[in-house]
Design a protein around this motif. Structure first.
Motif, mmCIF file in Angstrom:
data_model
loop_
_atom_site.group_PDB
_atom_site.id
_atom_site.type_symbol
_atom_site.label_atom_id
_atom_site.label_comp_id
_atom_site.label_asym_id
_atom_site.label_seq_id
_atom_site.Cartn_x
_atom_site.Cartn_y
_atom_site.Cartn_z
ATOM 1 N N GLU A 141 0.827 -1.208 0.000
ATOM 2 C CA GLU A 141 0.000 0.000 0.000
ATOM 3 C C GLU A 141 0.863 1.260 0.000
ATOM 4 N N ASP A 142 1.960 1.229 0.769
ATOM 5 C CA ASP A 142 2.874 2.375 0.811
ATOM 6 C C ASP A 142 3.526 2.602 -0.547
ATOM 7 N N GLN A 143 3.928 1.509 -1.196
ATOM 8 C CA GLN A 143 4.551 1.617 -2.518
ATOM 9 C C GLN A 143 3.566 2.159 -3.542
ATOM 10 N N LYS A 144 2.312 1.688 -3.442
ATOM 11 C CA LYS A 144 1.260 2.171 -4.339
ATOM 12 C C LYS A 144 1.006 3.661 -4.115
ATOM 13 N N TYR A 145 0.992 4.059 -2.843
ATOM 14 C CA TYR A 145 0.756 5.455 -2.470
ATOM 15 C C TYR A 145 1.880 6.356 -2.980
ATOM 16 N N GLU A 146 3.131 5.914 -2.806
ATOM 17 C CA GLU A 146 4.278 6.703 -3.245
ATOM 18 C C GLU A 146 4.292 6.848 -4.769
ATOM 19 N N LYS A 147 3.890 5.796 -5.482
ATOM 20 C CA LYS A 147 3.831 5.873 -6.950
ATOM 21 C C LYS A 147 2.758 6.859 -7.385
ATOM 22 N N GLU A 148 1.625 6.829 -6.674
ATOM 23 C CA GLU A 148 0.551 7.765 -6.991
ATOM 24 C C GLU A 148 1.015 9.210 -6.791
ATOM 25 N N LEU A 149 1.738 9.449 -5.689
ATOM 26 C CA LEU A 149 2.264 10.796 -5.434
ATOM 27 C C LEU A 149 3.244 11.213 -6.514
ATOM 28 N N SER A 150 4.115 10.286 -6.899
ATOM 29 C CA SER A 150 5.120 10.570 -7.923
ATOM 30 C C SER A 150 4.450 10.916 -9.251
ATOM 31 N N ASP A 151 3.430 10.135 -9.635
ATOM 32 C CA ASP A 151 2.705 10.396 -10.888
ATOM 33 C C ASP A 151 1.987 11.738 -10.828
ATOM 34 N N LEU A 152 1.416 12.056 -9.672
ATOM 35 C CA LEU A 152 0.685 13.308 -9.513
ATOM 36 C C LEU A 152 1.634 14.498 -9.582
ATOM 37 N N ILE A 153 2.802 14.355 -8.977
ATOM 38 C CA ILE A 153 3.812 15.413 -9.045
ATOM 39 C C ILE A 153 4.192 15.684 -10.493
ATOM 40 N N ASN A 154 4.413 14.627 -11.255
ATOM 41 C CA ASN A 154 4.784 14.777 -12.669
ATOM 42 C C ASN A 154 3.683 15.482 -13.455
ATOM 43 N N GLN A 155 2.424 15.150 -13.144
ATOM 44 C CA GLN A 155 1.301 15.777 -13.848
ATOM 45 C C GLN A 155 1.178 17.254 -13.490
ATOM 46 N N ILE A 156 1.332 17.572 -12.214
ATOM 47 C CA ILE A 156 1.232 18.962 -11.763
ATOM 48 C C ILE A 156 2.366 19.794 -12.351
ATOM 49 N N GLU A 157 3.555 19.244 -12.368
ATOM 50 C CA GLU A 157 4.713 19.975 -12.895
ATOM 51 C C GLU A 157 4.669 20.112 -14.409
ATOM 52 N N ALA A 158 3.925 19.226 -15.086
ATOM 53 C CA ALA A 158 3.877 19.254 -16.553
ATOM 54 C C ALA A 158 2.829 20.227 -17.089
ATOM 55 N N THR A 159 1.758 20.454 -16.323
ATOM 56 C CA THR A 159 0.668 21.281 -16.831
ATOM 57 C C THR A 159 0.967 22.784 -16.724
ATOM 58 N N MET A 160 0.358 23.519 -17.663
ATOM 59 C CA MET A 160 0.446 24.986 -17.631
ATOM 60 C C MET A 160 -0.950 25.569 -17.407
ATOM 61 N N ASP A 161 -1.877 24.714 -17.003
ATOM 62 C CA ASP A 161 -3.272 25.117 -16.806
ATOM 63 C C ASP A 161 -3.612 24.993 -15.324
ATOM 64 N N THR A 162 -3.887 26.128 -14.688
ATOM 65 C CA THR A 162 -4.168 26.117 -13.242
ATOM 66 C C THR A 162 -5.443 25.344 -12.907
ATOM 67 N N ASN A 163 -6.463 25.449 -13.770
ATOM 68 C CA ASN A 163 -7.713 24.722 -13.522
ATOM 69 C C ASN A 163 -7.501 23.217 -13.616
ATOM 70 N N GLU A 164 -6.687 22.818 -14.589
ATOM 71 C CA GLU A 164 -6.387 21.394 -14.736
ATOM 72 C C GLU A 164 -5.640 20.886 -13.495
ATOM 73 N N ALA A 165 -4.701 21.691 -13.009
ATOM 74 C CA ALA A 165 -3.922 21.310 -11.828
ATOM 75 C C ALA A 165 -4.834 21.144 -10.609
ATOM 76 N N LYS A 166 -5.770 22.082 -10.448
ATOM 77 C CA LYS A 166 -6.703 21.992 -9.314
ATOM 78 C C LYS A 166 -7.574 20.754 -9.403
ATOM 79 N N GLU A 167 -8.036 20.442 -10.620
ATOM 80 C CA GLU A 167 -8.879 19.259 -10.807
ATOM 81 C C GLU A 167 -8.098 17.979 -10.538
ATOM 82 N N LEU A 168 -6.844 17.956 -10.968
ATOM 83 C CA LEU A 168 -5.997 16.785 -10.712
ATOM 84 C C LEU A 168 -5.870 16.532 -9.214
ATOM 85 N N LEU A 169 -5.663 17.612 -8.472
ATOM 86 C CA LEU A 169 -5.510 17.485 -7.022
ATOM 87 C C LEU A 169 -6.826 17.108 -6.333
ATOM 88 N N LYS A 170 -7.913 17.755 -6.761
ATOM 89 C CA LYS A 170 -9.208 17.497 -6.121
ATOM 90 C C LYS A 170 -9.736 16.095 -6.410
#
Length: 205
Positions: free
Chosen positions: A123-152
């Motif tokens: 579960e910890d490994q799954k959680y860390e991978k999810e965080l890593s993927d989310l970080i990559n998505q947030i850092e890749a986007t240039m759309d603030t609304n998209e970033a908020k939706e990804l997080l929410k």
């Protein structure tokens, strides 16, 4: 054995240990409604929890019981350290317990709860991978609304502690009193909006 069944068994064991340590007077007060149970969070920092989890993972990777004890004692050789780990694992301790007794109790716990420990690791490994993927998505986007939706829409949006932990990974440090929405906004401002401003400045140059 399913996750839920294992967790129910663990909860039963925790409650059984709790009841066995009550005095007769305390027990009667509880069943007669004259006292109540309260959940008190343990004040253990995140780094210590990770150290404990890694140690448990290392221990269950060893089959020989005596080698498990040697591994545990090589990391925690003070009584106070063993008491802290026992508290974390909800293993009852007594002031008269020796280091050997506590080592035996902790190793017994790893034997009885090996599947549960393994599942926690997954579960910890799954959680860390999810965080890593989310970080990559947030850092890749240039759309603030998209970033908020990804997080929410992510699993971390349901717990403020997870949002705070995620923010820290991005070198964003919101006030602990901030709401979940405020933390999300701070993350977006610090990462996405800052990147947009930087891009606009470079474009002008």
């Amino acid at each position: 054995m399913s996750n839920s069944k294992k967790e129910i068994e663990l909860l039963y064991k925790l409650f059984s240990n709790f009841l066995s340590n009550l005095t007769n007077e305390q027990y009667l007060q509880l069943v007669n409604g004259e006292s109540e149970l309260k959940l008190v969070s343990k004040k253990i920092d995140t780094n210590t929890i990770q150290v404990y989890k890694m140690l448990l993972q290392d221990i269950i990777s060893v089959e020989d019981i005596e080698e498990r004890k040697l591994l545990l004692s090589s990391h925690l050789n003070k009584k106070s350290d063993l008491i802290n780990l026992s508290d974390f694992l909800n293993i009852p301790t007594k002031s008269k317990d020796t280091i050997k007794v506590m080592l035996d109790n902790i190793i017994e716990y790893t034997i009885e709860n090996e599947d549960y420990i393994k599942n926690n690791v997954k579960e910890d490994q799954k959680y860390e991978k999810e965080l890593s993927d989310l970080i990559n998505q947030i850092e890749a986007t240039m759309d603030t609304n998209e970033a908020k939706e990804l997080l929410k829409n992510s699993s971390i949006a349901y717990r403020k502690a997870d949002l705070m932990n995620f923010a820290k990974k991005l070198s964003v440090f919101p006030d602990k009193r901030s709401s979940a929405d405020d933390i999300i906004n701070e993350i977006v401002q610090a990462v996405v909006e800052a990147k947009i401003r930087s891009y606009k400045i470079r474009k002008k140059l």
